[in-house]
Design a protein around this motif. Structure first.
Motif, PDB file in Angstrom:
ATOM      1  N   ARG A 186      -3.798  -2.296  -3.070  1.00 42.36           N
ATOM      2  CA  ARG A 186      -3.467  -3.119  -3.696  1.00 42.36           C
ATOM      3  C   ARG A 186      -2.165  -4.037  -3.170  1.00 42.36           C
ATOM      4  O   ARG A 186      -2.413  -4.077  -1.511  1.00 42.36           O
ATOM      5  CB  ARG A 186      -2.725  -2.221  -4.624  1.00 42.36           C
ATOM      6  N   GLY A 187      -1.828  -5.546  -3.489  1.00 45.43           N
ATOM      7  CA  GLY A 187      -1.273  -6.162  -2.853  1.00 45.43           C
ATOM      8  C   GLY A 187      -0.134  -5.906  -1.955  1.00 45.43           C
ATOM      9  O   GLY A 187       0.834  -4.174  -2.988  1.00 45.43           O
ATOM     10  N   GLU A 188       0.795  -6.085  -1.174  1.00 43.48           N
ATOM     11  CA  GLU A 188       2.017  -5.889  -0.434  1.00 43.48           C
ATOM     12  C   GLU A 188       2.662  -5.623  -0.625  1.00 43.48           C
ATOM     13  O   GLU A 188       3.910  -4.876  -1.305  1.00 43.48           O
ATOM     14  CB  GLU A 188       1.345  -6.923   0.835  1.00 43.48           C
ATOM     15  N   HIS A 189       2.872  -6.913  -2.509  1.00 40.29           N
ATOM     16  CA  HIS A 189       3.657  -6.577  -3.105  1.00 40.29           C
ATOM     17  C   HIS A 189       3.611  -5.810  -3.961  1.00 40.29           C
ATOM     18  O   HIS A 189       5.025  -5.885  -4.460  1.00 40.29           O
ATOM     19  CB  HIS A 189       4.043  -8.423  -4.252  1.00 40.29           C
TER      20      HIS A 189
ATOM     21  N   LEU B 130       3.923  -2.407  -3.219  1.00 41.18           N
ATOM     22  CA  LEU B 130       4.243  -1.496  -2.114  1.00 41.18           C
ATOM     23  C   LEU B 130       5.048  -0.347  -2.373  1.00 41.18           C
ATOM     24  O   LEU B 130       5.000   1.068  -3.074  1.00 41.18           O
ATOM     25  CB  LEU B 130       4.935  -2.273  -0.510  1.00 41.18           C
ATOM     26  N   GLU B 131       5.992  -0.594  -3.206  1.00 42.58           N
ATOM     27  CA  GLU B 131       7.587   0.268  -3.508  1.00 42.58           C
ATOM     28  C   GLU B 131       6.537   1.145  -4.539  1.00 42.58           C
ATOM     29  O   GLU B 131       6.818   1.732  -4.688  1.00 42.58           O
ATOM     30  CB  GLU B 131       8.124  -0.531  -3.358  1.00 42.58           C
ATOM     31  N   CYS B 132       6.555  -0.007  -5.714  1.00 41.40           N
ATOM     32  CA  CYS B 132       5.406   0.670  -7.535  1.00 41.40           C
ATOM     33  C   CYS B 132       4.527   1.454  -6.619  1.00 41.40           C
ATOM     34  O   CYS B 132       4.605   2.623  -7.114  1.00 41.40           O
ATOM     35  CB  CYS B 132       5.608  -0.470  -7.406  1.00 41.40           C
ATOM     36  N   ALA B 133       3.643   1.237  -6.066  1.00 44.81           N
ATOM     37  CA  ALA B 133       2.734   2.118  -6.233  1.00 44.81           C
ATOM     38  C   ALA B 133       2.765   3.071  -5.349  1.00 44.81           C
ATOM     39  O   ALA B 133       2.530   4.379  -5.250  1.00 44.81           O
ATOM     40  CB  ALA B 133       1.851   1.394  -4.556  1.00 44.81           C
ATOM     41  N   LEU B 134       4.305   2.931  -4.044  1.00 40.15           N
ATOM     42  CA  LEU B 134       4.121   4.465  -3.333  1.00 40.15           C
ATOM     43  C   LEU B 134       5.327   4.876  -4.634  1.00 40.15           C
ATOM     44  O   LEU B 134       5.046   6.399  -4.561  1.00 40.15           O
ATOM     45  CB  LEU B 134       6.334   4.061  -2.201  1.00 40.15           C
ATOM     46  N   THR B 135       6.017   4.917  -5.415  1.00 38.33           N
ATOM     47  CA  THR B 135       6.039   5.959  -6.603  1.00 38.33           C
ATOM     48  C   THR B 135       5.351   6.042  -7.394  1.00 38.33           C
ATOM     49  O   THR B 135       5.164   7.565  -7.597  1.00 38.33           O
ATOM     50  CB  THR B 135       7.411   4.549  -7.605  1.00 38.33           C
TER      51      THR B 135
ATOM     52  N   ALA C 189      -0.571   7.301   1.739  1.00 32.97           N
ATOM     53  CA  ALA C 189      -0.667   6.049   1.290  1.00 32.97           C
ATOM     54  C   ALA C 189      -1.033   5.366   2.576  1.00 32.97           C
ATOM     55  O   ALA C 189      -0.050   4.980   4.052  1.00 32.97           O
ATOM     56  CB  ALA C 189       0.546   5.169   0.900  1.00 32.97           C
ATOM     57  N   LEU C 190      -1.779   4.478   3.049  1.00 36.28           N
ATOM     58  CA  LEU C 190      -3.024   3.861   4.052  1.00 36.28           C
ATOM     59  C   LEU C 190      -2.526   2.117   4.458  1.00 36.28           C
ATOM     60  O   LEU C 190      -2.392   1.280   2.997  1.00 36.28           O
ATOM     61  CB  LEU C 190      -4.339   3.638   4.180  1.00 36.28           C
ATOM     62  N   LEU C 191      -1.113   1.629   4.701  1.00 32.65           N
ATOM     63  CA  LEU C 191      -0.959   0.135   4.520  1.00 32.65           C
ATOM     64  C   LEU C 191      -2.142  -0.401   6.315  1.00 32.65           C
ATOM     65  O   LEU C 191      -1.465  -0.700   7.049  1.00 32.65           O
ATOM     66  CB  LEU C 191       0.686   0.094   5.173  1.00 32.65           C
ATOM     67  N   GLY C 192      -2.636  -1.188   5.137  1.00 38.09           N
ATOM     68  CA  GLY C 192      -4.066  -2.113   6.213  1.00 38.09           C
ATOM     69  C   GLY C 192      -4.769  -1.865   6.027  1.00 38.09           C
ATOM     70  O   GLY C 192      -5.043  -0.636   7.037  1.00 38.09           O
ATOM     71  N   ALA C 193      -5.710  -2.088   5.380  1.00 30.88           N
ATOM     72  CA  ALA C 193      -7.414  -2.104   5.419  1.00 30.88           C
ATOM     73  C   ALA C 193      -7.879  -2.958   6.164  1.00 30.88           C
ATOM     74  O   ALA C 193      -8.957  -3.517   5.979  1.00 30.88           O
ATOM     75  CB  ALA C 193      -7.325  -1.949   3.172  1.00 30.88           C
ATOM     76  N   GLY C 194      -7.349  -3.388   7.289  1.00 28.45           N
ATOM     77  CA  GLY C 194      -8.247  -3.296   7.891  1.00 28.45           C
ATOM     78  C   GLY C 194      -8.998  -2.359   9.093  1.00 28.45           C
ATOM     79  O   GLY C 194      -9.989  -1.358   8.323  1.00 28.45           O
TER      80      GLY C 194
ATOM     81  N   ASP D  85      -4.299  -8.789   1.884  1.00 27.48           N
ATOM     82  CA  ASP D  85      -5.348  -9.854   2.048  1.00 27.48           C
ATOM     83  C   ASP D  85      -5.937 -10.367   1.053  1.00 27.48           C
ATOM     84  O   ASP D  85      -6.942  -9.289   0.498  1.00 27.48           O
ATOM     85  CB  ASP D  85      -6.567  -9.906   3.393  1.00 27.48           C
ATOM     86  N   PRO D  86      -5.592 -11.627   0.445  1.00 24.47           N
ATOM     87  CA  PRO D  86      -6.015 -12.226  -1.123  1.00 24.47           C
ATOM     88  C   PRO D  86      -7.715 -11.158  -1.198  1.00 24.47           C
ATOM     89  O   PRO D  86      -8.360 -11.208  -2.077  1.00 24.47           O
ATOM     90  CB  PRO D  86      -6.018 -13.349  -1.252  1.00 24.47           C
ATOM     91  N   GLY D  87      -8.642 -11.200  -0.300  1.00 23.24           N
ATOM     92  CA  GLY D  87     -10.033 -10.618  -0.275  1.00 23.24           C
ATOM     93  C   GLY D  87     -10.162  -9.884  -0.455  1.00 23.24           C
ATOM     94  O   GLY D  87     -11.001  -8.960  -0.674  1.00 23.24           O
ATOM     95  N   LYS D  88      -9.181  -8.872  -0.034  1.00 23.20           N
ATOM     96  CA  LYS D  88      -9.620  -7.014  -0.019  1.00 23.20           C
ATOM     97  C   LYS D  88      -8.813  -6.655  -1.319  1.00 23.20           C
ATOM     98  O   LYS D  88      -9.530  -5.876  -2.134  1.00 23.20           O
ATOM     99  CB  LYS D  88      -8.803  -6.736   1.186  1.00 23.20           C
TER     100      LYS D  88
END
Ligand SMILES: NC(=O)c1ccc[n+]([C@@H]2O[C@H](COP(=O)([O-])OP(=O)(O)OC[C@H]3O[C@@H](n4cnc5c(N)ncnc54)[C@H](O)[C@@H]3O)[C@@H](O)[C@H]2O)c1
Ligand SMILES: NC(=O)c1ccc[n+]([C@@H]2O[C@H](COP(=O)([O-])OP(=O)(O)OC[C@H]3O[C@@H](n4cnc5c(N)ncnc54)[C@H](O)[C@@H]3O)[C@@H](O)[C@H]2O)c1
Lengths: 219, 219
Positions: free
Chosen positions: A139-142, A144-149, A94-99, A125-128
């Motif tokens: 996916r949004g930061e909120h 996170l847990e759900c995506a990882l699982t 998982a990549l955190l931060g698509a900067g 970033d809502p634009g991303k």
DNA sequence: TTCCACTTGTGAACGATTTCACAAGCAGGG
DNA sequence: CCCTGCTTGTGAAATCGTTCACAAGTGGAA
């Protein structure tokens, strides 16, 4: 293909040795492509900027499968190294931060070839969020847990700004992740059973800068 | 501001220590911003994931300017570390390869704040040469030597594909550069008096992968 | 079969780095 | 002034990693 799994001393391979394994593997793959069947420790050493003794000592952690007088079978050694480095499984990343750094890493194909598949991308970033990076939905930061699982993530790459890094990895660790590759200039605090590697360009540059000033003073 | 230059043992500071200096400096700057005037070795240690003894041993390479019973003056220590790391001069940096990694690095402001100014960018893609990256004109690969000299480059960052890296650094070294930061997965061969640091994301990932397989096997 | 050239695997020496342990120094309070 | 609590600076010890040196295999040639 792998009956090499008779590895003995899984005990505790020095970290420096493991890192050299990566390099040896890189060279071996070159040799394999060139159709070379066997290499002596001296050849690997020259390629990698160490000594033959170092190479042999390193490889001795894995058992002994060199042929005296001949060297090591490229195929066999490749197999053993891939095995000990855990490259025969696919790792879900998982990549955190698509900067800037995050996208550069994402688009770097050799990772995938090595078995590291970035299956999850998180940004706040809502634009991303909701757009796609390559084939992966950001996916949004909120989430996170759900995506990882859901994505059964094995490993996380941190490419968010330093101030938010600790809070995010706390959540990542709570979600059961055991390995983190950190690009943020932050000293992350993690439980002992979570593996952490830091990549800090600033540290590298500053150590070069130190080397340069030393040289300058010594003349 | 700098009468701290009374540094004694410029002798041979271990590399690991120099790298920790970078980290200590980072923390000290945080402390300075928070208005903290003095720190004890234990505080720095906790922040940086080492031990108090390690911190004191490290700092002892620079002389002794801690106050027993109190700790170190944040301002003074910051000054000494900046000095020994050579961060009081501006370093002129050339970036070879304006690809994904190269542009991400270029746009990373903290480098500039640290005194690393990317004054030269080289690429060989005709579509890029002649365009600007930030304020810097991208110059063709054939202009390499000429650009390094004109811009009085101190340090080179290699962000080109691995197969061309060696040939380019050979020219860079011939042009008198003494420090190279390499992102390409290539083991560069340089004269001993040229400082080299490699950043290899693959090595980091593979060492994490090794750690993960170990954990898994031990249960 | 024996010899030879070559290369591995590894204990032991070495060197470097980290940790330990404690004397010595400083500030503040009584 | 001295005492107390805290922290540095540093030799010495312990640990860790690298290099050395050589006995022991290996294949091939004679
Ligand atoms: N760009 C470089 O060359 C470089 C070099 C060294 C280190 N770094 C470090 O890498 C990290 C990223 O750098 P960058 O240049 O890509 O920065 P960036 O600003 O381009 O990217 C950061 C990304 O993280 C996202 N983000 C911020 N807070 C978030 C949160 N709470 N949850 C999820 N996503 C969040 C932002 O939306 C942004 O997309 C930083 O810590 C930086 O210091 C970058
Ligand atoms: N992108 C990543 O996340 C990543 C990660 C690890 C390592 N790397 C390494 O960094 C290097 C660059 O990667 P990238 O992803 O930016 O690749 P890229 O293809 O995006 O960029 C490479 C750039 O180098 C230029 N170039 C090629 N040959 C050149 C030459 N002879 N002279 C000057 N410029 C030349 C190309 O025109 C291109 O702009 C590669 O060696 C890669 O393996 C990249």
């Amino acid at each position: 293909m792998n009956d090499f799994t008779s590895r003995v001393a899984d005990a505790k391979i020095p970290d420096a040795t493991v890192r050299r394994f990566s390099l040896y593997l890189r060279y071996l793959e070159d040799f394999e492509r060139s159709g070379i069947n066997s290499v002596a420790s001296g050849v690997l050493a020259e390629r990698g900027g160490t000594t033959a003794a170092q190479v042999r000592k390193d490889l001795s952690f894995l058992g002994s499968f060199g042929k005296r007088g001949l060297g090591y079978s490229v195929r066999e050694l490749t197999g053993v190294l891939r095995d000990v480095l855990g490259l025969d499984s696919v790792w879900r990343v998982a990549l955190l931060g698509a900067g800037r750094i995050g996208t550069a890493l994402f688009r770097y194909e050799p990772f995938r070839a090595r078995g590291f598949h970035i299956t999850t991308v998180i940004d706040n970033d809502p634009g991303k969020v909701g757009t796609r990076l390559g084939g992966v939905m950001i996916r949004g930061e909120h989430e996170l847990e759900c995506a990882l699982t859901e994505d059964r993530t094995d490993l996380v790459i941190v490419a968010v700004p330093a101030p938010v890094a600790q809070a995010l990895v706390d959540r990542v660790v709570a979600a059961g992740i055991r390995a983190v590759l950190n690009y943020a200039p932050a000293q992350l605090r993690l439980p002992d059973d979570v593996a952490l590697r830091n990549v800090s360009m600033t540290v590298e540059l500053e150590s070069l800068s130190h080397a340069l000033t030393r040289v300058r003073r010594c003349r």
